[in-house]
Design a protein around this motif. Structure first.
Motif, PDB file in Angstrom:
ATOM      1  N   VAL A  54       0.860  -1.182   0.000  1.00  0.00           N
ATOM      2  CA  VAL A  54       0.000   0.000   0.000  1.00  0.00           C
ATOM      3  C   VAL A  54       0.900   1.238   0.000  1.00  0.00           C
ATOM      4  CG1 VAL A  54      -0.143   0.225   2.516  1.00  0.00           C
ATOM      5  CG2 VAL A  54      -2.072   0.950   1.119  1.00  0.00           C
ATOM      6  N   PRO A  55       0.475   2.337  -0.619  1.00  0.00           N
ATOM      7  CA  PRO A  55       1.266   3.571  -0.568  1.00  0.00           C
ATOM      8  C   PRO A  55       1.449   4.053   0.862  1.00  0.00           C
ATOM      9  CG  PRO A  55      -0.352   3.703  -2.329  1.00  0.00           C
ATOM     10  CD  PRO A  55      -0.680   2.467  -1.548  1.00  0.00           C
ATOM     11  N   ALA A  56       2.609   4.629   1.141  1.00  0.00           N
ATOM     12  CA  ALA A  56       2.950   5.038   2.509  1.00  0.00           C
ATOM     13  C   ALA A  56       2.416   6.419   2.867  1.00  0.00           C
ATOM     14  CB  ALA A  56       4.471   5.019   2.688  1.00  0.00           C
ATOM     15  N   ASP A  57       1.754   7.113   1.935  1.00  0.00           N
ATOM     16  CA  ASP A  57       1.257   8.457   2.227  1.00  0.00           C
ATOM     17  C   ASP A  57      -0.237   8.484   2.514  1.00  0.00           C
ATOM     18  OD1 ASP A  57       0.227   7.945  -0.267  1.00  0.00           O
ATOM     19  OD2 ASP A  57       1.123   9.689  -1.262  1.00  0.00           O
ATOM     20  N   GLY A  58      -0.867   7.304   2.615  1.00  0.00           N
ATOM     21  CA  GLY A  58      -2.284   7.240   2.932  1.00  0.00           C
ATOM     22  C   GLY A  58      -3.203   7.258   1.727  1.00  0.00           C
TER      23      GLY A  58
END
Length: 340
Positions: free
Chosen positions: A319-323
């Protein structure tokens, strides 16, 4: 005499019943293991091959697909994680690797109790040293330089959601082979003051690039804390609450972690913490994540979730780490990712 004979017959009958139960359990376990060792239709293809930690742009993991390479360390190209897997002859319950150093935690059932051990591996996955473990394998990490290795085991209890559990976290200096058997020997600074308690537990170590700083979870008085530690000073300092299984980003600025969303439950959501501001960002994964996430790069984290219909197996998701974005199935039937 009759009473003595009767007691003897009862004893013999009890021994026979226990022997039958034991034999049945062994046969059942053997049959289940035999089924697990057979490939299933539609399962990922795994071929035997040579694995090395010196090869770049590969993603290593523990293969959970049924077949002869089940629980073996396997490898896929980082650009094609869904491609054909190369399986080694090394089996692990937990695995991690960095800079040509690997750690494999093994758990083998025995007649009276299971045997647990940690294998320190070289770049060709050959065992350099073996260390007995005090309990069931839980977490494993290697520092970016490959110098330090850490592992966590359950000394009692079988999960972090258990009402009562105890962990032990060890750190090994691979240069000197000096082992710190337990982080509980480190001094604790909590809220700016020295802290001591009989119930202190640590788990989930993650290392910085300076070969001294590390982060981990500290648990005491039914609370969990993110701590920053120093290996040279043998101290840890609390930073914030409700942080479990931290994982430091490659650039050293953020921590991916699981956050308990309901007290005394096994429900965790994955977050990223900015170490400078202590601001938390919830990630797009909405399932409960009971894992120590791994950063694939500065923008993406990976973690294991139970496979649909099989609680004994897991799939790797990212999953992307920036939300932003949404979860993506990275590798089915896999756990313990280690990007090279």
């Amino acid at each position: 005499m009759t009473s003595t004979r009767r007691r003897l017959l009862v004893l013999v009958a009890a021994v026979l019943v226990l022997a039958g139960v034991g034999t049945g359990a062994v046969l059942h376990a053997a049959a289940r293991a035999d089924r697990a060792d057979r490939p299933h239709a539609g399962d990922p293809t795994v071929r035997a091959g040579r694995l090395t930690l010196g090869r770049q742009n590969r993603l290593l993991f523990v293969n959970a697909a049924a077949g002869p390479h089940r629980t073996a360390v396997a490898s896929v190209p980082r650009t094609d994680p869904g491609g054909r897997r190369t399986g080694s002859g090394l089996t692990c319950a937990r695995f991690y690797a960095a800079a040509g150093t690997g750690i494999c935690l093994q758990s083998n059932p025995g007649v009276l109790r299971q045997s647990n051990r940690a294998l320190l591996l070289d770049a060709d996955l050959r065992t350099e040293r073996t260390f007995p473990l005090a309990g069931t394998p839980s977490r494993a990490r290697v520092s970016p330089s490959g110098r330090f290795v850490a592992w966590t085991v359950f000394v009692s209890g079988e999960s972090y959601s258990s009402a009562f559990f105890s962990t032990r976290t060890s750190v090994l200096d691979t240069r000197t082979m000096k082992l710190t058997p337990s982080l509980e020997t480190f001094s604790v600074i909590k809220d700016g003051k020295p802290y001591q308690a009989a119930d202190v537990n640590f788990w989930g170590v993650t290392f910085a690039t300076d070969d001294d700083t590390f982060y981990a979870t500290l648990n005491s008085a039914n609370k969990t804390y993110l701590v920053r530690g120093s290996l040279s000073r043998r101290t840890v300092t609390t930073l914030t609450e409700n942080v479990e299984c931290p994982s430091l980003s490659p650039d050293g600025t953020r921590i991916a972690f699981k956050k308990r969303v309901l007290s005394r439950t096994d429900l965790w959501h994955e977050y990223v913490l900015d170490l400078k501001t202590l601001r938390e960002t919830p990630l797009a994964e909405r399932h409960s994540v009971d894992d120590q996430a791994t950063w694939l790069d500065d923008d993406t984290v990976a973690y294991a979730l139970p496979s649909d219909g099989d609680v004994r197996s897991t799939d790797l998701w990212s999953v992307p780490a920036d939300g932003t974005g949404k979860p993506h199935l990275l590798i089915p039937d896999a756990s313990s990712p280690a990007p090279l």
